[in-house]
Design a protein around this motif. Structure first.
Motif, PDB file in Angstrom:
ATOM      1  N   LEU A 191       0.831  -1.211   0.000  1.00  0.00           N
ATOM      2  CA  LEU A 191       0.000   0.000   0.000  1.00  0.00           C
ATOM      3  C   LEU A 191       0.861   1.254   0.000  1.00  0.00           C
ATOM      4  O   LEU A 191       0.580   2.223  -0.725  1.00  0.00           O
ATOM      5  CB  LEU A 191      -0.931  -0.011   1.213  1.00  0.00           C
ATOM      6  CG  LEU A 191      -1.898   1.180   1.341  1.00  0.00           C
ATOM      7  CD1 LEU A 191      -2.808   1.256   0.119  1.00  0.00           C
ATOM      8  CD2 LEU A 191      -2.729   1.061   2.620  1.00  0.00           C
ATOM      9  N   ARG A 194       2.185   1.875  -3.428  1.00  0.00           N
ATOM     10  CA  ARG A 194       1.155   2.416  -4.305  1.00  0.00           C
ATOM     11  C   ARG A 194       0.955   3.912  -4.062  1.00  0.00           C
ATOM     12  O   ARG A 194       0.660   4.684  -4.985  1.00  0.00           O
ATOM     13  CB  ARG A 194      -0.167   1.666  -4.106  1.00  0.00           C
ATOM     14  CG  ARG A 194      -0.139   0.237  -4.598  1.00  0.00           C
ATOM     15  CD  ARG A 194      -1.469  -0.475  -4.433  1.00  0.00           C
ATOM     16  NE  ARG A 194      -1.354  -1.885  -4.791  1.00  0.00           N
ATOM     17  CZ  ARG A 194      -1.381  -2.361  -6.036  1.00  0.00           C
ATOM     18  NH1 ARG A 194      -1.559  -1.511  -7.045  1.00  0.00           N
ATOM     19  NH2 ARG A 194      -1.258  -3.644  -6.274  1.00  0.00           N
ATOM     20  N   ARG A 195       1.108   4.306  -2.811  1.00  0.00           N
ATOM     21  CA  ARG A 195       0.943   5.724  -2.455  1.00  0.00           C
ATOM     22  C   ARG A 195       2.187   6.556  -2.730  1.00  0.00           C
ATOM     23  O   ARG A 195       2.149   7.779  -2.622  1.00  0.00           O
ATOM     24  CB  ARG A 195       0.590   5.839  -0.967  1.00  0.00           C
ATOM     25  CG  ARG A 195      -0.774   5.304  -0.588  1.00  0.00           C
ATOM     26  CD  ARG A 195      -0.941   5.330   0.918  1.00  0.00           C
ATOM     27  NE  ARG A 195      -2.296   4.963   1.324  1.00  0.00           N
ATOM     28  CZ  ARG A 195      -2.668   4.747   2.592  1.00  0.00           C
ATOM     29  NH1 ARG A 195      -1.759   4.850   3.563  1.00  0.00           N
ATOM     30  NH2 ARG A 195      -3.909   4.426   2.880  1.00  0.00           N
ATOM     31  N   GLU A 197       4.906   6.330  -0.880  1.00  0.00           N
ATOM     32  CA  GLU A 197       5.566   6.620   0.403  1.00  0.00           C
ATOM     33  C   GLU A 197       6.889   5.864   0.539  1.00  0.00           C
ATOM     34  O   GLU A 197       7.774   6.294   1.264  1.00  0.00           O
ATOM     35  CB  GLU A 197       4.619   6.262   1.552  1.00  0.00           C
ATOM     36  CG  GLU A 197       3.341   7.088   1.547  1.00  0.00           C
ATOM     37  CD  GLU A 197       2.258   6.545   2.462  1.00  0.00           C
ATOM     38  OE1 GLU A 197       1.246   7.228   2.651  1.00  0.00           O
ATOM     39  OE2 GLU A 197       2.425   5.410   2.975  1.00  0.00           O
TER      40      GLU A 197
END
Length: 336
Positions: A191, A194-195, A197
């Motif tokens: 996740l 995907r962001r 970060e």
């Protein structure tokens, strides 16, 4: 004279049969020992974790070839420390085992003298290894990097649950700009990528295939063309003078997912359990069972002797080398 020769030949045959009978009786007695017994299978993580699922997948075959019943004890406290301490302190009767364990973490916790460690890592008795997955270093597709050299001189953030393979990759390949963010689960790392970060993470074949839309493997702990076509292993692309870090990674990759038992277990019982794991590996039903849970076996059965060879690579480390490894794994690349 012929009679003497005949008698001598007869004596040799009788001696051979006596020895053979002794070996068969010994094997029979060990097999009889396990029948009807209960084997405690310790897992150093929570129920439903990868190591728990792997152990439960192997257990039906262990029960099939021992005649024993296996009970699973998930002991996640201390990141597996509770389970390792328990195994080390158990009765050395061959009835307490770990079927799939994070060997690199077990070894380094002892080498680094981490708080709460009550075991000596190289006293555990290896039984073999029948779970397999090389570790790959995966980078975000957004970066467009395709080779390990592309990351040299680049500042990037790598997510991890707990550092081990990540800093070894960085040290071997000259990635001085890597910063680690620990404490992230596999799903959290996907996740975060995907962001945007994080830009990189280490994972296994499941990580790479389930997230193939966002990440590319650029280097592996060991080459496997079937799993990762065209992806080199770290030993092929290691920086000059950094070969020992590739060697550490190779040793760690070999012992990862090993099966072990308590120090002091009789050699015949350890050998019997190794034969049970080999029979499991060769069982026609084993690969389909692994496939159902997204796991794969190694290309060939990894023997206890082979695991001992890799253990020796860590056992040969000097205090200075251990201190250097601890600095690299636990401090050098951690994002402040």
């Amino acid at each position: 004279m012929r009679r003497i020769h005949f008698l001598m030949a007869l004596m040799v045959v009788c001696s051979f049969l006596t020895v053979l009978h002794g070996h068969n009786a010994m094997a029979q007695s060990v097999a009889e020992f396990y029948k009807g017994k209960t084997i405690a299978v310790l897992v150093g993580s929570r129920a439903g974790s990868a190591f728990d699922i792997e152990a439960r997948t192997i257990i039906p075959f262990v029960e099939k070839y021992t005649g024993a019943k296996c009970l699973v004890f998930d002991m996640a406290a201390g990141g597996g420390l509770q389970a390792r301490n328990k195994l080390f302190e158990s009765k050395p009767d061959g009835l307490t085992i770990m079927l799939s364990e994070n060997a690199p973490k077990l070894i380094t916790a002892s080498l680094f003298k981490n708080e709460g460690v009550r075991y000596t890592w190289n006293k555990f008795v290896p039984l073999g290894k029948i779970i397999y997955s090389p570790s790959t270093f995966n980078v975000s597709k957004k970066l467009g990097y395709k080779t390990p050299k592309d990351l040299v001189g680049v500042n990037f953030i790598c997510g991890t649950s707990a550092p081990f393979f990540e800093p070894l990759f960085a040290e071997a390949l000259g990635w001085n700009g890597m910063k680690l963010v620990p404490g992230l689960s596999v799903n959290e790392r996907a996740l975060a990528m995907r962001r945007g970060e994080i830009q990189a993470t280490v994972g296994n074949v499941i990580t790479a295939t389930q997230n193939a839309d966002i990440m590319d493997p650029i280097v592996a702990s060991s080459r496997d063309e079937a799993l990762f076509p065209g992806v080199p292993d770290v030993g092929e692309v290691v920086m000059p003078g950094k070969g020992k870090w590739a060697n550490y990674m190779d040793a760690a990759d070999t012992v990862m997912f090993w099966a072990i038992t308590t120090p002091g277990v009789p050699k015949d019982r350890a050998a019997f359990m190794e034969s049970v794991l080999r029979k499991t590996f060769e069982d026609p039903g084993y690969r389909p069972a692994l496939s159902k849970v997204g796991e794969i076996p190694p290309p060939k059965f990894v023997t206890a002797a082979r695991l001992v060879e890799m253990m020796n690579a860590f056992a040969a480390m000097s205090p200075k080398e251990i201190e250097e490894m601890e600095q690299v794994i636990n401090k050098k690349y951690i994002k402040q």
